[in-house]
Scaffold this motif. Structure first.
Motif, PDB file in Angstrom:
ATOM      1  N   LEU A  39       0.811  -1.217   0.000  1.00  0.00           N
ATOM      2  CA  LEU A  39       0.000   0.000   0.000  1.00  0.00           C
ATOM      3  C   LEU A  39       0.845   1.269   0.000  1.00  0.00           C
ATOM      4  O   LEU A  39       0.409   2.318  -0.463  1.00  0.00           O
ATOM      5  CB  LEU A  39      -0.944   0.013   1.218  1.00  0.00           C
ATOM      6  CG  LEU A  39      -2.021  -1.080   1.204  1.00  0.00           C
ATOM      7  CD1 LEU A  39      -2.797  -1.086   2.506  1.00  0.00           C
ATOM      8  CD2 LEU A  39      -2.986  -0.886   0.039  1.00  0.00           C
ATOM      9  N   TYR A 183      -4.148  12.257  -3.327  1.00  0.00           N
ATOM     10  CA  TYR A 183      -3.827  11.271  -2.301  1.00  0.00           C
ATOM     11  C   TYR A 183      -5.087  10.861  -1.519  1.00  0.00           C
ATOM     12  O   TYR A 183      -5.255   9.692  -1.166  1.00  0.00           O
ATOM     13  CB  TYR A 183      -2.753  11.831  -1.361  1.00  0.00           C
ATOM     14  CG  TYR A 183      -2.290  10.796  -0.377  1.00  0.00           C
ATOM     15  CD1 TYR A 183      -1.553   9.694  -0.810  1.00  0.00           C
ATOM     16  CD2 TYR A 183      -2.619  10.890   0.972  1.00  0.00           C
ATOM     17  CE1 TYR A 183      -1.151   8.717   0.077  1.00  0.00           C
ATOM     18  CE2 TYR A 183      -2.213   9.924   1.870  1.00  0.00           C
ATOM     19  CZ  TYR A 183      -1.483   8.842   1.418  1.00  0.00           C
ATOM     20  OH  TYR A 183      -1.095   7.873   2.305  1.00  0.00           O
ATOM     21  N   TYR A 186      -6.861   8.103  -3.229  1.00  0.00           N
ATOM     22  CA  TYR A 186      -6.163   6.828  -3.000  1.00  0.00           C
ATOM     23  C   TYR A 186      -6.444   6.335  -1.581  1.00  0.00           C
ATOM     24  O   TYR A 186      -6.836   5.192  -1.364  1.00  0.00           O
ATOM     25  CB  TYR A 186      -4.659   7.007  -3.227  1.00  0.00           C
ATOM     26  CG  TYR A 186      -3.858   5.814  -2.783  1.00  0.00           C
ATOM     27  CD1 TYR A 186      -3.875   4.630  -3.515  1.00  0.00           C
ATOM     28  CD2 TYR A 186      -3.107   5.852  -1.599  1.00  0.00           C
ATOM     29  CE1 TYR A 186      -3.174   3.509  -3.091  1.00  0.00           C
ATOM     30  CE2 TYR A 186      -2.406   4.740  -1.172  1.00  0.00           C
ATOM     31  CZ  TYR A 186      -2.443   3.576  -1.913  1.00  0.00           C
ATOM     32  OH  TYR A 186      -1.751   2.476  -1.493  1.00  0.00           O
ATOM     33  N   ARG A 189     -10.374   5.638  -0.855  1.00  0.00           N
ATOM     34  CA  ARG A 189     -11.135   4.692  -1.702  1.00  0.00           C
ATOM     35  C   ARG A 189     -10.302   3.471  -2.103  1.00  0.00           C
ATOM     36  O   ARG A 189     -10.697   2.337  -1.869  1.00  0.00           O
ATOM     37  CB  ARG A 189     -11.623   5.401  -2.975  1.00  0.00           C
ATOM     38  CG  ARG A 189     -12.474   6.609  -2.675  1.00  0.00           C
ATOM     39  CD  ARG A 189     -13.523   6.853  -3.750  1.00  0.00           C
ATOM     40  NE  ARG A 189     -14.339   8.005  -3.417  1.00  0.00           N
ATOM     41  CZ  ARG A 189     -15.352   7.984  -2.572  1.00  0.00           C
ATOM     42  NH1 ARG A 189     -15.701   6.863  -1.999  1.00  0.00           N
ATOM     43  NH2 ARG A 189     -16.036   9.081  -2.291  1.00  0.00           N
ATOM     44  N   VAL A 190      -9.117   3.728  -2.709  1.00  0.00           N
ATOM     45  CA  VAL A 190      -8.338   2.609  -3.268  1.00  0.00           C
ATOM     46  C   VAL A 190      -7.761   1.747  -2.140  1.00  0.00           C
ATOM     47  O   VAL A 190      -7.889   0.516  -2.144  1.00  0.00           O
ATOM     48  CB  VAL A 190      -7.206   3.146  -4.184  1.00  0.00           C
ATOM     49  CG1 VAL A 190      -6.431   1.998  -4.802  1.00  0.00           C
ATOM     50  CG2 VAL A 190      -7.784   4.069  -5.261  1.00  0.00           C
ATOM     51  N   LEU A 191      -7.108   2.407  -1.186  1.00  0.00           N
ATOM     52  CA  LEU A 191      -6.438   1.676  -0.103  1.00  0.00           C
ATOM     53  C   LEU A 191      -7.396   0.753   0.685  1.00  0.00           C
ATOM     54  O   LEU A 191      -7.090  -0.434   0.849  1.00  0.00           O
ATOM     55  CB  LEU A 191      -5.747   2.696   0.799  1.00  0.00           C
ATOM     56  CG  LEU A 191      -4.910   2.194   1.959  1.00  0.00           C
ATOM     57  CD1 LEU A 191      -3.754   3.147   2.206  1.00  0.00           C
ATOM     58  CD2 LEU A 191      -5.734   2.065   3.210  1.00  0.00           C
TER      59      LEU A 191
END
Ligand code: SAM
Length: 254
Positions: A39, A183, A186, A189-191
């Motif tokens: 991550l 950031y 990321y 949502r993504v993490l």
């Protein structure tokens, strides 16, 4: 100033917040290292090394009493050990999650015989089993944000530091500007989605961005440190301010 402490979902007071944090880390411990490196694209390693280098002078003293609190699986401890001289006093590496700590303990035990080493200690950062004024350096990485009461944590660290002792708190923050916006997508949502996929657990990686949002911004955190009795308080941003190192020292006359 509104800062109090971590508030995991469902926690109603400090005791239940601490229990929820401990259970969460116990549950993600088997995948923690892998996920951390994926991550952060391995930037976490640079942050731990940079933090250790900031305290090079204290670490170079063989008799310095050093604590890595909220040490988790021990990667900051390992970076600190690299800067300890041969025959140095062992570093204390403490955490209240047994599952995280036992992974760190395996790394410490795998060090070459005779190399500087660390002693794992199962302990709560808010109630350290250590004498007043006994430590030269306390460092913590990505753990402070999870304490149920930030002011109590700073007071407890102050209690066990010697006058002139140093404190270093490495943790995430929320950068501003266009980088901050990108950031945030990321991080929010993504993490959590990757975390869910790899770990099979939603809670911990939903909690991460929430806990960073709840953490006092640098100006407020520095104010909390000063109020708790630290001098020379400063914040050094790392990687556009995604993370940063708070430093302070227990005043020499306190
Ligand atoms: C995100 S991990 C960080 C671990 C490690 N320092 C690193 O940089 O990878 C946070 C750690 O803080 C520990 N922690 C949180 N609150 C704590 C407390 N009150 N006392 C001791 N450890 C605590 C958790 O168990 C967890 O291992």
């Amino acid at each position: 100033m509104t800062a109090t402490g971590a508030k995991p979902a469902g926690a109603v007071d400090e005791a239940s917040a601490a229990a929820a944090v401990r259970e969460m880390f116990d549950s993600i411990a088997p995948r923690y290292d892998l996920l951390n490196h994926v991550l952060s694209a391995n930037v976490d390693r640079l942050w731990w090394r940079r933090t250790a280098r900031r305290f090079r002078a204290v670490l170079a003293q063989p008799d310095a009493a050093v604590l890595d609190i909220c040490c988790g699986t021990g990667d900051l401890t390992m970076a600190l050990l690299k800067l300890r001289p041969q025959g140095a006093r062992p570093i204390l590496a403490a955490d209240f999650s047994r599952a995280m700590l036992s992974r760190g303990a395996k790394k410490f035990a795998a060090r070459k015989p005779g190399a500087p080493y660390a002693i794992p200690l199962e302990a709560d950062a808010l109630h350290l089993p250590l004498r007043d004024r006994s430590l030269d350096l306390i460092v913590t990485a990505f753990g402070f944000r999870n304490l149920a009461n930030y002011e109590a944590g700073l007071r407890e660290f102050h209690r066990v530091l010697k006058p002139g002792g140093q404190l270093g708190i490495l943790d995430f923050s929320e950068p501003g500007g266009p980088i901050g916006k990108a950031y945030a997508v990321y991080f929010r949502r993504v993490l959590p989605a990757i975390g869910r996929l790899v770990c099979g657990k939603a809670g911990a990686y939903n909690y991460l961005p929430v806990s960073v949002g709840n953490f006092p911004p640098p100006g407020e955190m520095l104010e909390l440190m000063r109020k708790a009795g630290y001098a020379e308080c400063a914040w050094q941003p790392y990687t556009f301010g995604i993370a940063g190192l708070y430093t302070g020292e227990r005043s020499a006359v306190a």
